[in-house]
Design a protein around this motif. Structure first.
Motif, PDB file in Angstrom:
ATOM      1  N   LEU A 205       0.827  -1.209   0.000  1.00 59.95           N
ATOM      2  CA  LEU A 205       0.000   0.000   0.000  1.00 59.95           C
ATOM      3  C   LEU A 205       0.865   1.264   0.000  1.00 59.95           C
ATOM      4  CD1 LEU A 205      -2.801  -1.004   2.555  1.00 59.95           C
ATOM      5  CD2 LEU A 205      -2.995  -0.855   0.059  1.00 59.95           C
ATOM      6  N   ALA A 206       1.944   1.227   0.798  1.00 60.87           N
ATOM      7  CA  ALA A 206       2.835   2.385   0.862  1.00 60.87           C
ATOM      8  C   ALA A 206       3.551   2.613  -0.466  1.00 60.87           C
ATOM      9  CB  ALA A 206       3.853   2.192   1.980  1.00 60.87           C
ATOM     10  N   THR A 207       3.930   1.523  -1.127  1.00 61.99           N
ATOM     11  CA  THR A 207       4.598   1.642  -2.423  1.00 61.99           C
ATOM     12  C   THR A 207       3.655   2.246  -3.451  1.00 61.99           C
ATOM     13  OG1 THR A 207       5.902  -0.330  -1.906  1.00 61.99           O
ATOM     14  CG2 THR A 207       5.859   0.379  -4.199  1.00 61.99           C
ATOM     15  N   GLY A 208       2.394   1.769  -3.459  1.00 62.09           N
ATOM     16  CA  GLY A 208       1.414   2.342  -4.370  1.00 62.09           C
ATOM     17  C   GLY A 208       1.181   3.815  -4.101  1.00 62.09           C
ATOM     18  N   LYS A 209       1.155   4.179  -2.842  1.00 63.08           N
ATOM     19  CA  LYS A 209       0.941   5.582  -2.477  1.00 63.08           C
ATOM     20  C   LYS A 209       2.092   6.462  -2.957  1.00 63.08           C
ATOM     21  CE  LYS A 209      -0.388   8.437   1.480  1.00 63.08           C
ATOM     22  NZ  LYS A 209      -0.662   8.445   2.948  1.00 63.08           N
ATOM     23  N   LEU A 210       3.336   5.945  -2.836  1.00 57.13           N
ATOM     24  CA  LEU A 210       4.492   6.699  -3.328  1.00 57.13           C
ATOM     25  C   LEU A 210       4.398   6.948  -4.831  1.00 57.13           C
ATOM     26  CD1 LEU A 210       7.566   5.099  -1.474  1.00 57.13           C
ATOM     27  CD2 LEU A 210       6.701   7.434  -1.238  1.00 57.13           C
ATOM     28  N   ALA A 211       3.760   6.002  -5.525  1.00 54.55           N
ATOM     29  CA  ALA A 211       3.635   6.124  -6.981  1.00 54.55           C
ATOM     30  C   ALA A 211       2.360   6.859  -7.393  1.00 54.55           C
ATOM     31  CB  ALA A 211       3.647   4.732  -7.612  1.00 54.55           C
ATOM     32  N   GLY A 212       1.592   7.318  -6.422  1.00 51.85           N
ATOM     33  CA  GLY A 212       0.377   8.051  -6.744  1.00 51.85           C
ATOM     34  C   GLY A 212      -0.814   7.170  -7.037  1.00 51.85           C
ATOM     35  N   ILE A 213      -0.760   5.906  -6.613  1.00 52.73           N
ATOM     36  CA  ILE A 213      -1.869   4.976  -6.812  1.00 52.73           C
ATOM     37  C   ILE A 213      -2.730   4.979  -5.559  1.00 52.73           C
ATOM     38  CG2 ILE A 213      -2.534   2.592  -7.285  1.00 52.73           C
ATOM     39  CD1 ILE A 213       0.175   2.188  -8.597  1.00 52.73           C
TER      40      ILE A 213
END
Length: 334
Positions: free
Chosen positions: A278-286
């Protein structure tokens, strides 16, 4: 009187007739034993064939599934997951996955799912530099998620990521270098075998496993280990946005739990794979639960051997591997 019966169920001596002895039929053998053996062989063959087909079907299913979601066509923004499991001896497969996902437009970030004690010094270092390069060139976030173990060479790789996540009970750290090989000189002497070496150069046969190290050879190898250690510390410092002086006290070769590693600055946050995703997706704007893409699973075991899979070579050593007696340098937690 008739002769006494034999242990086989018929008279020990054939009865006499006016025409001489009567030939008796040969004793009956226990044919059921051979029948059982035949049935057992057929059963084993059936089980092996069934296992081969089941494994092959499963492998093809995974391959088709993963190829369809990893093709890069449609499906919206996604996070690519690269798994790093076991001892790291080869950087090529990991590097190829990173390169592939760096070029896919729908992949907006990469998550390294790590469960490894480290491995070869050069292989670990190569993956570290490739992670740094992909981050720099693709501008895609790369996050590390440590499952059970992310130590030594595996931590080396994780330190190149934007963020490191680990469970509270995960094991991380083990910044250090180890060099080792097996000395079998006593075994040769016991077997009355002699090792013959012809070389030119004082240190050319340093580390010969048939004899003890000389003081000069020991100092020579220690110098190599010290140099690799300094590289390890320096690269971790760069990846963690720190300094060599701050990392040095932590570079004792020891490991810490995720809970201990957080205040030491070795990881960025506590959490498992889902939190890291979830954190990785958030960093990518997802927003929300990101779509996940992976590469096909490797084939192992009997199916891999029969299909000529390259990974099978590691299960059966080749003559060149058996002859390789050079000392190894490792970023490995043992």
């Amino acid at each position: 009187m008739p002769p006494p019966p034999s242990p086989y169920g018929y008279p020990a001596q054939a009865p006499q007739t006016p025409y001489g002895y009567v030939a008796l039929p040969p004793p009956r053998r226990n044919g059921w034993i051979w029948a059982v053996v035949a049935i057992a062989i057929v059963g084993v063959v059936f089980i092996i064939v069934a296992a081969i087909f089941a494994s092959a079907f499963k492998s093809l299913s995974h391959e088709g599934e993963n190829n369809s979601i990893s093709s890069g066509f449609g499906g919206g923004d996604a996070v690519a997951v690269v798994e790093i499991n076991g001892v790291i001896l080869d950087a090529d497969k990991i590097d190829k996955q990173l390169e592939k996902f760096a070029k896919q437009d729908n992949v907006k970030a990469i998550l390294l799912r790590i469960n490894s004690p480290g491995g070869g010094a050069a292989a670990s270092q190569e993956v570290y530099h490739d992670v740094m390069r992909v981050r720099r060139e693709s501008h895609k976030p790369i996050v590390a998620s440590v499952e059970s173990v992310g130590a030594s060479g595996a931590y080396y790789i994780a330190s190149a990521c934007d963020k490191i996540y680990a469970n509270q009970a995960s094991v991380v750290g083990s910044i250090g270098v180890i060099m080792q090989w097996t000395n079998y000189g006593d075994l040769l002497r016991w077997a009355k075998m002699k090792n013959i070496t012809i070389s030119k150069g004082e240190l050319k046969d340093a580390g010969d496993p048939t004899r003890e190290l000389t003081p000069k050879e020991e100092a020579y190898f220690q110098g190599l280990v010290d140099n690799m250690y300094a590289q390890f510390v320096h690269d971790v410092a760069i990846g963690r946005h720190s300094t060599d002086a701050r990392i040095q006290p932590l570079a004792t070769g020891q490991v810490w739990t995720g809970e201990q590693a957080l205040p030491l600055g070795l990881i960025d946050s506590e959490g498992g794979y889902h939190e890291a995703l979830l954190a990785t997706g958030k960093l990518a704007g997802i927003s929300g639960e990101p779509k996940v893409v992976k590469t096909p699973r490797d084939k192992h075991g009997l199916v891999g051997l029969l299909s000529g899979d390259d990974d099978a070579e590691s299960l059966i050593p080749t003559p060149s591997q058996l002859l390789n007696r050079a000392p190894g340098f490792y970023f490995l937690w043992k």
